[in-house]
Design a protein around this motif. Structure first.
Motif, PDB file in Angstrom:
ATOM      1  N   SER A 102       0.844  -1.197   0.000  1.00 48.15           N
ATOM      2  CA  SER A 102       0.000   0.000   0.000  1.00 48.15           C
ATOM      3  C   SER A 102       0.884   1.254   0.000  1.00 48.15           C
ATOM      4  O   SER A 102       0.570   2.245  -0.647  1.00 48.15           O
ATOM      5  CB  SER A 102      -1.004  -0.005   1.155  1.00 48.15           C
ATOM      6  OG  SER A 102      -0.335   0.192   2.367  1.00 48.15           O
ATOM      7  N   ARG A 103       2.035   1.180   0.650  1.00 51.95           N
ATOM      8  CA  ARG A 103       2.964   2.314   0.606  1.00 51.95           C
ATOM      9  C   ARG A 103       3.505   2.504  -0.809  1.00 51.95           C
ATOM     10  O   ARG A 103       3.582   3.625  -1.320  1.00 51.95           O
ATOM     11  CB  ARG A 103       4.094   2.042   1.604  1.00 51.95           C
ATOM     12  CG  ARG A 103       5.172   3.056   1.824  1.00 51.95           C
ATOM     13  CD  ARG A 103       4.822   4.504   1.968  1.00 51.95           C
ATOM     14  NE  ARG A 103       3.688   4.960   2.745  1.00 51.95           N
ATOM     15  CZ  ARG A 103       3.665   5.278   4.039  1.00 51.95           C
ATOM     16  NH1 ARG A 103       4.734   5.172   4.767  1.00 51.95           N
ATOM     17  NH2 ARG A 103       2.574   5.733   4.618  1.00 51.95           N
ATOM     18  N   ALA A 104       3.834   1.419  -1.487  1.00 49.38           N
ATOM     19  CA  ALA A 104       4.337   1.516  -2.866  1.00 49.38           C
ATOM     20  C   ALA A 104       3.261   2.090  -3.786  1.00 49.38           C
ATOM     21  O   ALA A 104       3.548   2.963  -4.620  1.00 49.38           O
ATOM     22  CB  ALA A 104       4.807   0.148  -3.366  1.00 49.38           C
ATOM     23  N   VAL A 105       2.038   1.626  -3.631  1.00 50.27           N
ATOM     24  CA  VAL A 105       0.945   2.099  -4.498  1.00 50.27           C
ATOM     25  C   VAL A 105       0.667   3.581  -4.251  1.00 50.27           C
ATOM     26  O   VAL A 105       0.418   4.349  -5.183  1.00 50.27           O
ATOM     27  CB  VAL A 105      -0.334   1.238  -4.291  1.00 50.27           C
ATOM     28  CG1 VAL A 105      -1.560   1.903  -4.919  1.00 50.27           C
ATOM     29  CG2 VAL A 105      -0.123  -0.158  -4.875  1.00 50.27           C
ATOM     30  N   GLU A 106       0.778   3.991  -3.000  1.00 49.76           N
ATOM     31  CA  GLU A 106       0.591   5.406  -2.656  1.00 49.76           C
ATOM     32  C   GLU A 106       1.579   6.280  -3.434  1.00 49.76           C
ATOM     33  O   GLU A 106       1.244   7.366  -3.889  1.00 49.76           O
ATOM     34  CB  GLU A 106       0.842   5.516  -1.146  1.00 49.76           C
ATOM     35  CG  GLU A 106       0.640   6.838  -0.480  1.00 49.76           C
ATOM     36  CD  GLU A 106       1.114   6.711   0.983  1.00 49.76           C
ATOM     37  OE1 GLU A 106       1.990   7.481   1.375  1.00 49.76           O
ATOM     38  OE2 GLU A 106       0.617   5.809   1.710  1.00 49.76           O
ATOM     39  N   ILE A 107       2.791   5.787  -3.625  1.00 47.53           N
ATOM     40  CA  ILE A 107       3.831   6.600  -4.257  1.00 47.53           C
ATOM     41  C   ILE A 107       3.913   6.388  -5.769  1.00 47.53           C
ATOM     42  O   ILE A 107       4.076   7.330  -6.529  1.00 47.53           O
ATOM     43  CB  ILE A 107       5.188   6.322  -3.580  1.00 47.53           C
ATOM     44  CG1 ILE A 107       5.100   6.816  -2.129  1.00 47.53           C
ATOM     45  CG2 ILE A 107       6.339   7.024  -4.306  1.00 47.53           C
ATOM     46  CD1 ILE A 107       6.207   6.344  -1.244  1.00 47.53           C
ATOM     47  N   PHE A 108       3.759   5.150  -6.206  1.00 44.60           N
ATOM     48  CA  PHE A 108       3.969   4.836  -7.627  1.00 44.60           C
ATOM     49  C   PHE A 108       2.688   4.415  -8.355  1.00 44.60           C
ATOM     50  O   PHE A 108       2.727   4.113  -9.546  1.00 44.60           O
ATOM     51  CB  PHE A 108       5.019   3.731  -7.767  1.00 44.60           C
ATOM     52  CG  PHE A 108       6.347   4.064  -7.143  1.00 44.60           C
ATOM     53  CD1 PHE A 108       7.249   4.900  -7.804  1.00 44.60           C
ATOM     54  CD2 PHE A 108       6.700   3.576  -5.888  1.00 44.60           C
ATOM     55  CE1 PHE A 108       8.474   5.222  -7.226  1.00 44.60           C
ATOM     56  CE2 PHE A 108       7.922   3.890  -5.304  1.00 44.60           C
ATOM     57  CZ  PHE A 108       8.807   4.717  -5.971  1.00 44.60           C
ATOM     58  N   GLY A 109       1.567   4.382  -7.646  1.00 44.68           N
ATOM     59  CA  GLY A 109       0.343   3.876  -8.265  1.00 44.68           C
ATOM     60  C   GLY A 109       0.512   2.413  -8.634  1.00 44.68           C
ATOM     61  O   GLY A 109       1.317   1.695  -8.032  1.00 44.68           O
TER      62      GLY A 109
ATOM     63  N   LYS B 279       1.773   1.411 -11.355  1.00 38.72           N
ATOM     64  CA  LYS B 279       2.755   1.368 -12.450  1.00 38.72           C
ATOM     65  C   LYS B 279       4.047   0.695 -11.983  1.00 38.72           C
ATOM     66  O   LYS B 279       4.567   1.004 -10.908  1.00 38.72           O
ATOM     67  CB  LYS B 279       3.092   2.787 -12.918  1.00 38.72           C
ATOM     68  CG  LYS B 279       1.914   3.514 -13.552  1.00 38.72           C
ATOM     69  CD  LYS B 279       1.715   3.042 -14.979  1.00 38.72           C
ATOM     70  CE  LYS B 279       0.676   3.877 -15.723  1.00 38.72           C
ATOM     71  NZ  LYS B 279      -0.690   3.679 -15.175  1.00 38.72           N
ATOM     72  N   ILE B 280       4.544  -0.197 -12.820  1.00 31.72           N
ATOM     73  CA  ILE B 280       5.826  -0.848 -12.558  1.00 31.72           C
ATOM     74  C   ILE B 280       6.835  -0.321 -13.576  1.00 31.72           C
ATOM     75  O   ILE B 280       6.620  -0.403 -14.785  1.00 31.72           O
ATOM     76  CB  ILE B 280       5.691  -2.383 -12.686  1.00 31.72           C
ATOM     77  CG1 ILE B 280       4.664  -2.925 -11.679  1.00 31.72           C
ATOM     78  CG2 ILE B 280       7.047  -3.066 -12.519  1.00 31.72           C
ATOM     79  CD1 ILE B 280       5.037  -2.720 -10.218  1.00 31.72           C
ATOM     80  N   TYR B 281       7.912   0.245 -13.072  1.00 36.25           N
ATOM     81  CA  TYR B 281       8.959   0.751 -13.966  1.00 36.25           C
ATOM     82  C   TYR B 281       9.764  -0.414 -14.548  1.00 36.25           C
ATOM     83  O   TYR B 281       9.979  -1.421 -13.869  1.00 36.25           O
ATOM     84  CB  TYR B 281       9.913   1.674 -13.206  1.00 36.25           C
ATOM     85  CG  TYR B 281       9.286   2.951 -12.697  1.00 36.25           C
ATOM     86  CD1 TYR B 281       8.279   3.612 -13.402  1.00 36.25           C
ATOM     87  CD2 TYR B 281       9.732   3.519 -11.507  1.00 36.25           C
ATOM     88  CE1 TYR B 281       7.737   4.791 -12.928  1.00 36.25           C
ATOM     89  CE2 TYR B 281       9.193   4.708 -11.024  1.00 36.25           C
ATOM     90  CZ  TYR B 281       8.189   5.339 -11.737  1.00 36.25           C
ATOM     91  OH  TYR B 281       7.672   6.508 -11.263  1.00 36.25           O
ATOM     92  N   THR B 282      10.201  -0.238 -15.791  1.00 36.50           N
ATOM     93  CA  THR B 282      11.011  -1.283 -16.418  1.00 36.50           C
ATOM     94  C   THR B 282      12.386  -0.726 -16.785  1.00 36.50           C
ATOM     95  O   THR B 282      12.520   0.437 -17.152  1.00 36.50           O
ATOM     96  CB  THR B 282      10.365  -1.811 -17.720  1.00 36.50           C
ATOM     97  OG1 THR B 282      10.327  -0.747 -18.663  1.00 36.50           O
ATOM     98  CG2 THR B 282       8.961  -2.299 -17.477  1.00 36.50           C
TER      99      THR B 282
ATOM    100  N   SER C 101       5.208   0.559 -17.042  1.00 38.44           N
ATOM    101  CA  SER C 101       5.205   1.975 -17.399  1.00 38.44           C
ATOM    102  C   SER C 101       6.225   2.230 -18.510  1.00 38.44           C
ATOM    103  O   SER C 101       7.307   1.654 -18.511  1.00 38.44           O
ATOM    104  CB  SER C 101       5.558   2.778 -16.150  1.00 38.44           C
ATOM    105  OG  SER C 101       6.209   3.974 -16.488  1.00 38.44           O
ATOM    106  N   VAL C 102       5.866   3.092 -19.474  1.00 36.96           N
ATOM    107  CA  VAL C 102       6.846   3.553 -20.460  1.00 36.96           C
ATOM    108  C   VAL C 102       7.319   4.930 -20.012  1.00 36.96           C
ATOM    109  O   VAL C 102       6.771   5.949 -20.387  1.00 36.96           O
ATOM    110  CB  VAL C 102       6.241   3.636 -21.880  1.00 36.96           C
ATOM    111  CG1 VAL C 102       7.276   4.162 -22.877  1.00 36.96           C
ATOM    112  CG2 VAL C 102       5.732   2.273 -22.326  1.00 36.96           C
ATOM    113  N   SER C 103       8.292   4.947 -19.121  1.00 34.85           N
ATOM    114  CA  SER C 103       8.864   6.233 -18.688  1.00 34.85           C
ATOM    115  C   SER C 103      10.241   5.938 -18.120  1.00 34.85           C
ATOM    116  O   SER C 103      10.596   4.783 -17.890  1.00 34.85           O
ATOM    117  CB  SER C 103       7.990   6.883 -17.609  1.00 34.85           C
ATOM    118  OG  SER C 103       8.146   6.204 -16.377  1.00 34.85           O
TER     119      SER C 103
END
Ligand code: 5AD
Ligand code: FES
Length: 348
Positions: A43-50, A52-55, A340-342
């Motif tokens: 829940s802490r990760a989702v709060e910060i990154f939604g 989205k999983i960075y690749t 995520s594409v970023s």
């Protein structure tokens, strides 16, 4: 038992607890408690990154190494390793393929290979920088003098991965040959940070001779150092090393440590690593569900993949980059996340 739940709550509220509480948390094998801890961390990760999983596209560009780390399959003493190097053009080719697939970070990882002089590394970095201006460039090429790091930074590298492996000097000396020191390792990490890199450190879980006390020391070091990225994964033995007959690190302990690291370092970029995916078919999904927010699929040419063998049974050595990206996209979707594409920079 209540002590454990209180510790998890305190980690969530204040990003810190005592070393004794950390020890209790990582010692617990209570499944209900672990699930509670994972829930807090994600829940802490989702709060910060939604969701989205960075690749990051990993390019393993050389498996020559002048070092002789006891755990590592590409150590110089391993005469069975089939050695290879990628040319600058081959590396750029990997980047081009990766860019098409949606990667905006390239990680150049290799053994400590003197063939790639600072000049050559800088030339490669400059060409990636000018060919892919919207991408982040991460280097993971080991211990170097400060001046070398400064030159890489100048050439356009943004990030650097250098796991500290263990912060306990005695433990460090049991994993490494005498010519390597923890002191220099930490010097490197401090120089990298000082030069403005986004820096990643980390360790293997269940490396030979590691104790839970050592892991508490690692958690404390990471909290104090406050890196931008934290890479951990289970130790997995490699047949052609002195640790061939040692046991692999545990899935559960790795997941607990990911969760604790997320709670102590809320904004850190934490990958669900290939080693985690190797010890369990759903390891990377479980890593994300315990608070990880990055995956690092392989962009190396399939022809060299099997040769970059740090440990036995590594996954994804027969798949093309596109297959791995697709596979990971599906895996992440299966648990409610999206790739995520970023560039996926450290969130300020
Ligand atoms: N098992 C798991 N991880 C390993 N690494 C090296 N050898 C092994 C192994 N046998 C990790 C180290 C290194 C990173 C690139 O891979 O932590 O920093
Ligand atoms: Fe490589 Fe699944 S991520 S095959």
């Amino acid at each position: 038992m209540q002590i454990l739940y209180d510790a998890a709550d305190a980690l969530f509220e204040s990003q810190n607890v005592s070393d004794d509480a950390l020890f209790s948390v990582i010692s617990s094998d209570d499944e209900k408690f672990r699930e509670y801890l994972f829930e807090k961390a994600r829940s802490r990760a989702v709060e910060i990154f939604g969701n989205k999983i960075y690749t990051r596209g990993l390019i393993e560009f050389t498996n020559y190494c002048k070092n002789d780390c006891l755990y590592c399959g590409i150590r110089r003493s391993n005469k069975n390793a089939l050695r290879y190097r990628l040319t600058k053009d081959e590396i750029l080719e990997c980047c081009a393929e990766g860019y098409e697939l949606g990667f905006r970070t390239f990680v150049l990882q290799g053994g400590e290979d003197p063939f790639y002089t600072d000049e050559l590394i800088c030339e490669i970095v400059r060409e990636i920088r000018s060919g892919f201006p919207d991408c982040a460039i991460t280097l993971s090429i080991g211990e170097k003098p400060r001046e070398s790091y400064a030159a890489y930074r100048e050439a356009g590298a943004d990030r650097y991965l250098l796991r500290h492996e263990t912060i306990n000097p005695k433990h460090y000396s049991r994993l490494h040959p005498p010519e390597l020191s923890l002191e220099n390792r930490v010097r490197c990490l401090r120089d990298l940070k000082d030069l403005g890199f986004q820096v990643g450190c980390g360790f293997m879980v269940g490396s030979p001779y590691q104790t839970l006390e050592n892991l508490v020391e690692d958690l404390r070091f990471i909290k104090d150092f406050s890196p931008h990225m934290i890479g951990i994964g289970p130790f997995i033995p490699h047949t052609d090393t002195p640790f061939a007959s040692k046991r692999s690190g545990s899935l559960e302990l790795t997941l607990v440590l990911i969760a604790v690291l997320r709670l102590m370092n809320p904004r850190a970029l934490i990958p669900a690593t290939t080693a985690l995916g190797t010890i369990n078919p759903r390891g990377r999904e479980l890593g994300v569900l315990a608070g990880a927010n990055v995956v690092m699929p392989n962009l190396s040419p399939v022809s060299v993949r099997k040769k970059y063998s740090l440990y036995n049974n590594k996954i994804c050595t027969g798949e093309e980059a596109a297959e791995c990206r697709g596979c990971l996209a599906r895996r992440m979707e299966s648990i409610g996340y999206e790739l995520s594409v970023s560039r996926g920079d450290y969130p300020g």
